[in-house]
Enzyme design. Sequence first.
Site, PDB file in Angstrom:
ATOM      1  N   TYR A  57      -9.976   0.392  -7.172  1.00 52.52           N
ATOM      2  CA  TYR A  57      -8.532   0.132  -7.226  1.00 52.52           C
ATOM      3  C   TYR A  57      -7.734   1.400  -6.914  1.00 52.52           C
ATOM      4  O   TYR A  57      -6.846   1.400  -6.059  1.00 52.52           O
ATOM      5  CB  TYR A  57      -8.140  -0.408  -8.600  1.00 52.52           C
ATOM      6  N   SER A 100       0.796   2.835  -6.545  1.00 55.78           N
ATOM      7  CA  SER A 100       0.625   2.943  -8.002  1.00 55.78           C
ATOM      8  C   SER A 100       0.552   4.422  -8.371  1.00 55.78           C
ATOM      9  O   SER A 100       0.234   5.267  -7.524  1.00 55.78           O
ATOM     10  CB  SER A 100      -0.691   2.254  -8.405  1.00 55.78           C
TER      11      SER A 100
HETATM   12  N1  LIG Z   1       1.294  -4.068 -13.465  1.00 60.72           N
HETATM   13  C1  LIG Z   1       1.036  -2.776 -13.336  1.00 60.72           C
HETATM   14  O1  LIG Z   1       0.874  -2.038 -14.326  1.00 60.72           O
HETATM   15  C2  LIG Z   1       0.976  -2.166 -11.948  1.00 60.72           C
HETATM   16  C3  LIG Z   1       1.058  -0.769 -11.833  1.00 60.72           C
HETATM   17  C4  LIG Z   1       1.018  -0.189 -10.575  1.00 60.72           C
HETATM   18  C5  LIG Z   1       0.919  -0.977  -9.455  1.00 60.72           C
HETATM   19  N2  LIG Z   1       0.825  -2.332  -9.587  1.00 60.72           N
HETATM   20  C6  LIG Z   1       0.725  -3.132  -8.366  1.00 60.72           C
HETATM   21  O2  LIG Z   1       1.785  -4.050  -8.341  1.00 60.72           O
HETATM   22  C7  LIG Z   1       1.455  -5.131  -7.471  1.00 60.72           C
HETATM   23  C8  LIG Z   1       1.815  -6.435  -8.126  1.00 60.72           C
HETATM   24  O3  LIG Z   1       0.952  -6.655  -9.238  1.00 60.72           O
HETATM   25  P1  LIG Z   1       1.491  -7.177 -10.650  1.00 60.72           P
HETATM   26  O4  LIG Z   1       1.500  -6.026 -11.574  1.00 60.72           O
HETATM   27  O5  LIG Z   1       2.739  -7.958 -10.481  1.00 60.72           O
HETATM   28  O6  LIG Z   1       0.272  -8.081 -11.115  1.00 60.72           O
HETATM   29  P2  LIG Z   1       0.160  -9.675 -11.190  1.00 60.72           P
HETATM   30  O7  LIG Z   1       1.198 -10.211 -12.111  1.00 60.72           O
HETATM   31  O8  LIG Z   1      -1.278  -9.941 -11.494  1.00 60.72           O
HETATM   32  O9  LIG Z   1       0.500 -10.145  -9.709  1.00 60.72           O
HETATM   33  C9  LIG Z   1      -0.422  -9.916  -8.665  1.00 60.72           C
HETATM   34  C10 LIG Z   1       0.085 -10.533  -7.384  1.00 60.72           C
HETATM   35  O10 LIG Z   1      -0.920 -10.355  -6.374  1.00 60.72           O
HETATM   36  C11 LIG Z   1      -1.294 -11.628  -5.852  1.00 60.72           C
HETATM   37  N3  LIG Z   1      -2.746 -11.666  -5.620  1.00 60.72           N
HETATM   38  C12 LIG Z   1      -3.731 -11.268  -6.459  1.00 60.72           C
HETATM   39  N4  LIG Z   1      -4.940 -11.523  -5.913  1.00 60.72           N
HETATM   40  C13 LIG Z   1      -4.701 -12.101  -4.709  1.00 60.72           C
HETATM   41  C14 LIG Z   1      -5.542 -12.603  -3.678  1.00 60.72           C
HETATM   42  N5  LIG Z   1      -6.876 -12.547  -3.766  1.00 60.72           N
HETATM   43  N6  LIG Z   1      -4.968 -13.152  -2.586  1.00 60.72           N
HETATM   44  C15 LIG Z   1      -3.618 -13.202  -2.471  1.00 60.72           C
HETATM   45  N7  LIG Z   1      -2.772 -12.756  -3.437  1.00 60.72           N
HETATM   46  C16 LIG Z   1      -3.308 -12.206  -4.522  1.00 60.72           C
HETATM   47  C17 LIG Z   1      -0.933 -12.630  -6.931  1.00 60.72           C
HETATM   48  O11 LIG Z   1      -0.725 -13.877  -6.334  1.00 60.72           O
HETATM   49  P3  LIG Z   1      -0.980 -15.234  -7.197  1.00 60.72           P
HETATM   50  O12 LIG Z   1       0.002 -15.208  -8.311  1.00 60.72           O
HETATM   51  O13 LIG Z   1      -0.761 -16.301  -6.189  1.00 60.72           O
HETATM   52  O14 LIG Z   1      -2.388 -15.126  -7.676  1.00 60.72           O
HETATM   53  C18 LIG Z   1       0.350 -12.029  -7.508  1.00 60.72           C
HETATM   54  O15 LIG Z   1       1.449 -12.351  -6.700  1.00 60.72           O
HETATM   55  C19 LIG Z   1      -0.035  -4.969  -7.164  1.00 60.72           C
HETATM   56  O16 LIG Z   1      -0.188  -4.394  -5.884  1.00 60.72           O
HETATM   57  C20 LIG Z   1      -0.506  -3.996  -8.238  1.00 60.72           C
HETATM   58  O17 LIG Z   1      -1.638  -3.269  -7.831  1.00 60.72           O
HETATM   59  C21 LIG Z   1       0.868  -2.939 -10.810  1.00 60.72           C
END
Ligand SMILES: NC(=O)c1ccc[n+]([C@@H]2O[C@H](COP(=O)([O-])OP(=O)(O)OC[C@H]3O[C@@H](n4cnc5c(N)ncnc54)[C@H](OP(=O)(O)O)[C@@H]3O)[C@@H](O)[C@H]2O)c1
Length: 181
Positions: A68, A55
């Site tokens: 985080y 991130s």
């Molecule tokens: N969105 C942003 O602004 C942003 C920015 C920088 C980095 N990121 C990173 O991008 C990655 C994907 O996140 P996203 O933005 O797509 O958010 P998201 O839509 O909330 O997706 C999160 C993902 O992580 C899985 N997850 C969450 N808690 C979990 C747990 N306890 N055990 C197993 N799986 C779990 C979820 O699985 P389920 O659906 O099965 O719960 C889902 O596939 C993350 O590493 C996040 O830190 C996001």
Amino acid sequence: MINNSGYGSYGRFAEGELGDQLGMIDVNVRAVVELTGRLLPMLKARGGAIITVASTAAFQPTPYLATYGATKAFVLHWSLALNEELRGSGVRALALCPGPTTTEFFKRAGLKEGAVSDSLGQTTEEVVEEALQALVKGRPQVVTGWKNKVMTAVASKLPKPLVTRIGAKILEKYRLKQVGR
Ligand SMILES: NC(=O)c1ccc[n+]([C@@H]2O[C@H](COP(=O)([O-])OP(=O)(O)OC[C@H]3O[C@@H](n4cnc5c(N)ncnc54)[C@H](OP(=O)(O)O)[C@@H]3O)[C@@H](O)[C@H]2O)c1
């Protein structure tokens, strides 16, 4: 292999649930290291790549999102180091560093509005496109979006205590006030 799973949680560390913070370390760090370690022999045998989603939060301490940001700093440094160790092995590691992206992240992280409508935001398609381009070029790290590139370049140059103070002010204004739990 794509290490994508992860979550964050906005708020003061002292006021949050400790179990939630420890779970975050398990998902964002421990699972990444364990799954990669277990799959690496297979990847080495057939060749491949490991994309680990870090991130822009990895480039400076993140008050009100303290654990985080630290997990993302871990996976960024870890992925870069791993990539060097893997030179010549037929496997590459890419650290993907998006900024705010339209997903369920902000809802899970406790913001009232869920999605964040801010000018830095990217779509998931834009992030994936830049990640794949970086992979094709053999880059070890990619910060997606030009605004995020500028922000992380500046943050990396500033003294850590100063960038932490500035980050606290920004997160207080744009995130902490939106926490809905
Ligand atoms: N969105 C942003 O602004 C942003 C920015 C920088 C980095 N990121 C990173 O991008 C990655 C994907 O996140 P996203 O933005 O797509 O958010 P998201 O839509 O909330 O997706 C999160 C993902 O992580 C899985 N997850 C969450 N808690 C979990 C747990 N306890 N055990 C197993 N799986 C779990 C979820 O699985 P389920 O659906 O099965 O719960 C889902 O596939 C993350 O590493 C996040 O830190 C996001």
